[in-house]
Design a protein around this motif. Structure first.
Motif, PDB file in Angstrom:
ATOM      1  N   ALA A   1       0.982  -1.097   0.018  1.00 52.98           N
ATOM      2  CA  ALA A   1      -0.156  -0.112  -0.143  1.00 52.98           C
ATOM      3  C   ALA A   1       0.853   1.195  -0.029  1.00 52.98           C
ATOM      4  N   GLY A   2       1.851   1.208   0.667  1.00 53.75           N
ATOM      5  CA  GLY A   2       3.009   2.249   0.727  1.00 53.75           C
ATOM      6  C   GLY A   2       3.527   2.557  -0.628  1.00 53.75           C
ATOM      7  N   LEU A   3       3.671   1.612  -1.428  1.00 49.84           N
ATOM      8  CA  LEU A   3       4.224   1.707  -2.911  1.00 49.84           C
ATOM      9  C   LEU A   3       3.211   2.637  -3.474  1.00 49.84           C
ATOM     10  N   VAL A   4       2.100   2.353  -3.349  1.00 50.77           N
ATOM     11  CA  VAL A   4       1.172   2.944  -4.179  1.00 50.77           C
ATOM     12  C   VAL A   4       0.861   4.491  -3.484  1.00 50.77           C
ATOM     13  N   GLY A   5       1.169   4.571  -2.116  1.00 53.43           N
ATOM     14  CA  GLY A   5       1.177   6.059  -1.725  1.00 53.43           C
ATOM     15  C   GLY A   5       2.453   6.718  -2.160  1.00 53.43           C
ATOM     16  N   ARG A   6       3.344   6.181  -2.081  1.00 53.13           N
ATOM     17  CA  ARG A   6       4.528   6.856  -2.894  1.00 53.13           C
ATOM     18  C   ARG A   6       4.145   7.522  -4.437  1.00 53.13           C
ATOM     19  N   PHE A   7       3.628   6.672  -5.185  1.00 53.19           N
ATOM     20  CA  PHE A   7       3.199   7.062  -6.607  1.00 53.19           C
ATOM     21  C   PHE A   7       2.043   8.500  -6.282  1.00 53.19           C
ATOM     22  N   ALA A   8       1.326   8.115  -5.412  1.00 60.40           N
ATOM     23  CA  ALA A   8       0.296   9.319  -5.345  1.00 60.40           C
ATOM     24  C   ALA A   8       0.753  10.637  -4.691  1.00 60.40           C
ATOM     25  N   ILE A   9       1.547  10.511  -3.489  1.00 63.72           N
ATOM     26  CA  ILE A   9       2.311  11.689  -2.965  1.00 63.72           C
ATOM     27  C   ILE A   9       3.274  12.300  -3.974  1.00 63.72           C
TER      28      ILE A   9
ATOM     29  N   ARG B   1       3.415  -2.572 -15.405  1.00 57.14           N
ATOM     30  CA  ARG B   1       4.338  -1.326 -15.587  1.00 57.14           C
ATOM     31  C   ARG B   1       3.376  -0.262 -14.762  1.00 57.14           C
ATOM     32  N   GLY B   2       4.306   0.828 -14.343  1.00 53.74           N
ATOM     33  CA  GLY B   2       3.981   1.872 -13.637  1.00 53.74           C
ATOM     34  C   GLY B   2       3.315   1.561 -12.388  1.00 53.74           C
ATOM     35  N   VAL B   3       2.184   1.794 -12.035  1.00 60.35           N
ATOM     36  CA  VAL B   3       1.736   1.707 -10.651  1.00 60.35           C
ATOM     37  C   VAL B   3       1.109  -0.058 -10.700  1.00 60.35           C
ATOM     38  N   ASP B   4       0.954  -0.567 -11.872  1.00 61.42           N
ATOM     39  CA  ASP B   4       0.739  -1.718 -11.916  1.00 61.42           C
ATOM     40  C   ASP B   4       1.695  -2.779 -11.175  1.00 61.42           C
ATOM     41  N   VAL B   5       2.926  -2.280 -11.218  1.00 63.77           N
ATOM     42  CA  VAL B   5       4.169  -3.226 -10.587  1.00 63.77           C
ATOM     43  C   VAL B   5       3.576  -3.264  -8.791  1.00 63.77           C
TER      44      VAL B   5
ATOM     45  N   ARG C   1       3.112  12.066  -7.061  1.00 68.06           N
ATOM     46  CA  ARG C   1       2.456  12.480  -8.543  1.00 68.06           C
ATOM     47  C   ARG C   1       1.472  13.668  -8.191  1.00 68.06           C
ATOM     48  N   PHE C   2       0.917  13.667  -7.115  1.00 68.73           N
ATOM     49  CA  PHE C   2      -0.091  14.684  -6.590  1.00 68.73           C
ATOM     50  C   PHE C   2       0.468  15.931  -5.940  1.00 68.73           C
ATOM     51  N   ALA C   3       1.294  15.379  -5.137  1.00 73.76           N
ATOM     52  CA  ALA C   3       1.892  16.670  -3.982  1.00 73.76           C
ATOM     53  C   ALA C   3       3.298  17.055  -4.397  1.00 73.76           C
ATOM     54  N   GLY C   4       3.844  16.259  -5.329  1.00 79.68           N
ATOM     55  CA  GLY C   4       5.330  16.499  -5.818  1.00 79.68           C
ATOM     56  C   GLY C   4       6.302  16.882  -4.766  1.00 79.68           C
ATOM     57  N   ILE C   5       6.251  15.700  -3.594  1.00 83.60           N
ATOM     58  CA  ILE C   5       7.208  15.745  -2.838  1.00 83.60           C
ATOM     59  C   ILE C   5       7.866  14.251  -2.794  1.00 83.60           C
ATOM     60  N   PRO C   6       9.409  14.407  -2.549  1.00 87.03           N
ATOM     61  CA  PRO C   6       9.947  12.783  -2.697  1.00 87.03           C
ATOM     62  C   PRO C   6       9.787  11.958  -1.828  1.00 87.03           C
ATOM     63  N   VAL C   7       9.538  10.730  -2.053  1.00 88.00           N
ATOM     64  CA  VAL C   7       9.102   9.645  -1.135  1.00 88.00           C
ATOM     65  C   VAL C   7       9.871   8.588  -1.327  1.00 88.00           C
ATOM     66  N   SER C   8      10.326   8.058  -0.200  1.00 88.84           N
ATOM     67  CA  SER C   8      10.993   6.694  -0.292  1.00 88.84           C
ATOM     68  C   SER C   8      10.087   5.613   0.581  1.00 88.84           C
TER      69      SER C   8
END
Ligand code: F6R
Length: 365
Positions: free
Chosen positions: A63-71, A229-233, A73-80
């Motif tokens: 879930a965190g991996l999808v969270g990274r993608f969302a944050i 690919r992309g968030v499908d990973v 893409r939407f909020a423009g803050i780097p996420v690990s």
């Protein structure tokens, strides 16, 4: 109680539309403003963050991996994003400009809790996404966003996962809006789609029989490969974990672009490959990857958005999810994979709700 379902796991898969509604709608007002009860982050707080760490284990990590993608893409803050058992033993860059997000259904996972304590000691702001009210993780966090999935009894996480995704979309959109990172029209477009996603999950669940029939063709398999690919990973990783833990099928998930860097050597006549192809932006690339494995004899089962019938050229079976935005597809695409893993497990006579060697809450290292 099981309310007529054969297993809690199946009941909980079917509870997802309601769990999603309970997690989403109390956080939205009629103007599409997001009200995150339990989160006190201001515009100023968010503007100070120069990085976000998302830390969790297992399904919560996915879930965190999808969270990274969302944050990102939407909020423009780097996420690990990192698994908690590893995060603790590195020297991650953490200071008072760090936002640390812990994700946990139980709120009692020892590694997640230990990572949280370490981050807190170094000055990070601690936000947690948790299902169990009042659990240890919530008590030690500055901010808490509860998933309202209700009790999850099946050991394999299902409705906790989809509600964690909802929590991440809410947080990402909230941060994006507060800091002016997203145009208003786009914000409303995404939220309007999110508000209808429970109905689309229901539409997927109505096709459970399709998954059941597909599962009957897979139940004797000894291995399966997932790719996307992309968030499908990220969805591939989570689908793969479901197959491992409840179906006991040896499963590997990779980014489809990585195929030719090694894994393709394992593809032979009859190898089962689950291809996640829900990302419209990456659809053609994904078809090429499917062709690569099909040409080597793989039996390809694809998940795609409705209307993408050209995929039938590359797959022997396709499960179609309702059309949605690429960004939100993970909420829909995981459902057929949960159902498939469930039906395979049940067909094999496994103890679906209590898979061997696993515990619902991992409070040891
Ligand atoms: C998989 C599963 C586990 C948990 C993991 C974290 O279906 O249930 O991988 O997701 O043990 O547990 P929580 O979320 O309670 O911290």
């Amino acid at each position: 109680e099981k309310e007529g379902f054969e297993h809690f796991t199946l009941k909980e898969i079917f509870e997802q539309p309601k769990a999603i509604r309970n997690t989403l709608f109390p956080r939205l007002d009629k103007n599409n403003d997001i009200i995150l009860d339990g989160i006190k982050l201001t515009k100023e707080d968010i503007e100070v963050f120069d990085r976000v760490y998302i830390v969790a284990c297992g399904t919560a990590y996915h879930a965190g991996l999808v969270g990274r993608f969302a944050i990102e893409r939407f909020a423009g803050i780097p996420v690990s994003v990192e698994v908690a058992s590893e995060f603790r033993y590195r020297d991650p860059f953490i200071d008072d400009k760090t936002l640390f997000i812990a994700v946990s259904q139980s709120g009692e996972t020892l590694d997640t809790l230990a990572a949280l304590r370490e981050a807190k000691r170094k000055g990070a702001r601690i936000l947690s996404i948790v299902n169990v009210v009042g659990s240890s993780v919530t008590r030690e966090s500055h901010d808490v966003l509860y998933t309202w999935a209700g009790p999850e009894i099946g050991v394999a996480s299902t409705k906790a996962y989809t509600t964690q995704l909802i929590a991440f979309y809410l947080i990402a959109l909230y941060m994006a809006r507060l800091t002016g990172k997203m145009p208003e029209n786009q914000y409303h477009q995404i939220l309007d789609e999110l508000k209808g996603i429970d109905k689309k999950v229901e539409a997927v669940l109505k096709k459970a029989d399709v998954c059941k029939a597909m599962a009957m063709l897979q139940k004797d398999n000894t291995s399966v490969f997932f790719m996307g690919r992309g968030v499908d990973v990220e969805t591939s990783f989570e689908g793969s974990l479901k197959y491992k833990e409840i179906s006991y099928i040896n499963s590997v998930a990779i980014a489809a672009g990585e195929l030719k860097h090694g894994t393709i050597a394992l593809i032979e006549e009859g190898t089962l490959v689950m291809a996640l192809a829900t990302q419209e932006r990456l659809f053609d690339k994904m078809c090429s990857n499917m062709l690569e494995v099909k040409a080597r004899g793989a039996r390809v089962v694809a998940i795609a958005q409705e209307g993408r019938t050209e995929i039938e050229k590359y797959a022997s079976e396709v499960f179609y999810i309702p059309r949605t935005m690429d960004e939100l597809a993970p909420i829909l695409s995981i459902i057929p994979l949960q159902l498939l893993a469930y039906y395979v497990s049940a067909a094999r006579g496994n103890d679906v709700d209590k898979p061997r060697n696993l515990a619902k809450s991992v409070t040891v290292e």
